[in-house]
Write an enzyme that holds these catalytic residues in place. Structure first.
Site, PDB file in Angstrom:
ATOM      1  CD  GLU A   1       7.815  -7.361  11.607  1.00 33.80           C
ATOM      2  OE1 GLU A   1       7.314  -6.305  11.191  1.00 33.80           O
ATOM      3  OE2 GLU A   1       8.345  -8.221  10.849  1.00 33.80           O
TER       4      GLU A   1
ATOM      5  CG  HIS B   1      -2.475  -6.207   8.136  1.00 30.12           C
ATOM      6  ND1 HIS B   1      -2.480  -6.984   7.006  1.00 30.12           N
ATOM      7  CD2 HIS B   1      -1.303  -5.524   8.112  1.00 30.12           C
ATOM      8  CE1 HIS B   1      -1.374  -6.763   6.304  1.00 30.12           C
ATOM      9  NE2 HIS B   1      -0.640  -5.892   6.961  1.00 30.12           N
TER      10      HIS B   1
END
Length: 333
Positions: free
Chosen positions: A62, A131
């Protein structure tokens, strides 16, 4: 104006296609966004249409995805980067908050960062605590970064198009529970300026403010309340920065009562900050203390059956709204 009934996912895909056709500087990168079409299939077919130079996969990093997007934006491109889950934005917070958001200010307004960071957020499918977080509350004070949270297919398309055209960095949060949601989308979508709230239903007795997945629940609550003689106005801020306080405050001035609902935890959540602003500026207009209906202060369970117990439901909003409506003198008297 003619319209079609399509999914939230399809609306996002159409926005990407149309903006990539409109501006050759727009490209998409992220984990599995190319041949696989994205973990939630939003970018399906884009690489076939635009080729591997404009739609391509990245390593599982990321920091690289967002940092590379910042660099590309500074070099004149208009990148759209995808983080598979909004939770992973925590890995790239330096790139989001200290680079993308602050670059224009740090360089005397001489450079812009036209970057869109798409990220799937929210509770859906028993995906567990790493998540499934709701992320809007983390970015209230991310000065320089615009944070959007569309709740309908029409808004998903128009707001993503607006984000891609904007010269400032935009965090675009897509609730996972909405990807299959279907709704009307005009054939010719109007690209509204970023930061305008949507008054979805007019009312006189109380104001319900809801974001993202909770907007549809708030609308159902308003419909049920109408049958009981309670007129509820429903407002979707459509994001947290910029925040259209004018629309919200005007509604509260008229109704005198406000209920704020969101999916994320109640502590430190979206409702707390907004209610603070309402109380600070509209205390003399309130007929009852503001109410908040939000998620439980706990991890998101891995178990799908347990997951539903920590998110707000219709009955929670109805109970809070009835209590508000019964408190204080009617604003219409």
């Amino acid at each position: 104006m003619s319209e079609r009934i399509i999914s939230y996912r399809a609306a996002l895909n159409e926005a990407l296609v149309e903006e990539m056709e409109r501006d050759e500087r727009v490209f998409l990168m992220g984990q599995d966004v190319a041949k696989f079409g994205g973990v939630f299939a939003v970018s399906k077919g884009l690489q076939d249409k635009f080729g591997p130079k404009r739609v391509f996969d990245t390593p599982i990093s990321e920091t690289l995805i967002v940092g590379g997007g910042v660099g590309a934006a500074l070099a004149g491109a208009r990148p759209v980067v995808e983080l598979q889950y909004a939770d992973f934005a925590l890995v790239a917070m330096d790139e989001i908050l200290n680079k993308a958001a602050k670059w224009r200010y740090m360089h005397g307004n001489r450079q812009s960062v036209p970057l869109v960071i798409r990220a799937a957020e929210g509770m859906f499918g028993g995906l567990g605590p790493e998540h499934s977080q709701s992320f809007g509350q983390y970015f209230w004070n991310a000065f320089g970064l615009k944070t959007l949270m569309p709740s309908t297919p029409a808004d998903a398309k128009s707001m993503l198009k607006a984000a891609i055209r904007d010269d400032d960095p935009v965090l675009f949060l897509e609730n996972k529970a909405l990807y299959n949601r279907r709704g009307p989308v005009p054939d010719e979508v109007e690209v509204d300026p970023i930061g305008k709230a949507s008054t979805i239903r007019n009312g006189t007795d109380l104001t319900i403010i809801a974001w993202s997945s909770m907007v549809a629940v708030a609308l159902k609550a308003a419909e049920a309340l109408a049958e009981e003689g309670i007129s509820a106005e429903v407002i979707d801020p459509r994001g947290v920065r910029p925040l259209d306080t004018a629309t919200i405050f005007n509604s509260v001035d008229r109704t005198g009562r406000v209920l704020v609902t969101h999916e994320g935890p109640v502590t430190g959540g979206l409702a707390g900050e907004l209610i603070a602003q309402i109380v600070e500026t509209r205390f003399d207009k309130l007929l009852a203390p503001p109410a908040r209906v939000a998620g439980a202060d706990t991890y998101v369970p891995q178990n799908l059956e347990l997951e539903r117990f920590i998110v707000p439901h219709l009955e929670h909003i109805l109970a809070a709204a009835r209590k508000l409506a019964a408190t204080g003198k009617s604003s219409t008297q």
